[in-house]
Design an enzyme around this catalytic site. Structure first.
Site, PDB file in Angstrom:
ATOM      1  CE  LYS A   1      -6.036   2.293   7.890  1.00 11.83           C
ATOM      2  NZ  LYS A   1      -5.300   3.184   6.969  1.00 11.83           N
TER       3      LYS A   1
ATOM      4  CD  GLU B   1      -2.406   1.255   2.802  1.00  8.35           C
ATOM      5  OE1 GLU B   1      -2.550   2.362   3.364  1.00  8.35           O
ATOM      6  OE2 GLU B   1      -2.776   0.171   3.325  1.00  8.35           O
TER       7      GLU B   1
END
Length: 229
Positions: free
Chosen positions: A145, A57
């Site tokens: 998340k 990421e």
């Protein structure tokens, strides 16, 4: 093999999303990359991939993040390249056009979710309270998340998944190789790890072998925790 057509070429948009998500969850680790300069990030990514981490990421806080995403997506076909720290739909779109296969946000922004879905990409909105987490899931988040994960810890995951067992959750923020098994056993489908995986000193010294070993320890922690569940 040279000239081989990527498997994703034959998949429908829905199948492609499912394929990306399955690969990320199967690995169980997402590496969150932050840096003052994009120059080492490709080397870092390669070192992590050598250790078994299939998803990186690249956060939008990295200078030239879009260029890094574009280069990584073009040069690292066996790595799933995503974008993080996305705060608005415009940024999500720019990153997707640069090659990001998934979008991660530190907040719950419904426009970001909608943009990722419009382009057929995996999206991971963030939430902290049960209401935020459920809202992100219901809006189309593939994984929610939970951030910052250190505040509630693994016990918080158990509490959330008690009444909401259908949710796919990923802790991010302060997660390390020691706490990873606890989060997995508490119901996390994957963990997001930044500084605990990408040691600044190792990067400064270009000690890619150390990063590979750290990545391997995270992947092994996930694997072992799953076998003990």
């Amino acid at each position: 093999m040279p000239g081989q057509v990527p498997r994703a070429f034959f998949l429908t948009e829905e199948q492609a999303v499912a394929d990306i998500l399955d690969r990320m969850i199967d690995c169980g680790v997402v590496a969150v990359l932050r840096a003052d300069s994009p120059s080492e990030l490709l080397d870092v990514s390669r070192a992590l991939r050598e250790g078994g981490v299939v998803a990186i990421e690249v956060t939008m806080t990295v200078p030239g993040a879009l260029r890094v995403i574009e280069e990584a997506a073009a040069k690292m076909e066996d790595t799933i390249v995503g974008v993080g720290s996305v705060l608005d739909a415009e940024t999500a779109r720019a990153a997707i056009l640069a090659g990001a296969e998934y979008v991660v946000s530190p907040v719950l922004n419904l426009d970001v979710i909608a943009m990722a879905k419009r382009y057929g990409k995996v999206v991971m909105p963030a939430g902290f309270t049960p209401t935020e987490i459920l809202a992100g899931w219901q809006a189309g988040g593939d994984v929610v998340k939970v951030f910052p994960a250190t505040v509630g810890g693994p016990e918080f995951f158990k509490d959330i998944r008690g009444p909401l067992p259908q949710l796919k959750l990923m802790p991010t923020g302060g997660v390390n190789a020691r706490t990873t098994p606890e989060f997995i056993k508490a119901g996390a489908v994957a963990v997001g790890a930044g500084s605990a995986m990408v040691d600044k000193q190792a990067v400064a010294e270009k000690n890619w072998a150390a990063l590979t070993e750290t990545a391997r320890s995270f992947v092994e922690a996930v694997r072992k925790a799953r076998t003990e569940m």
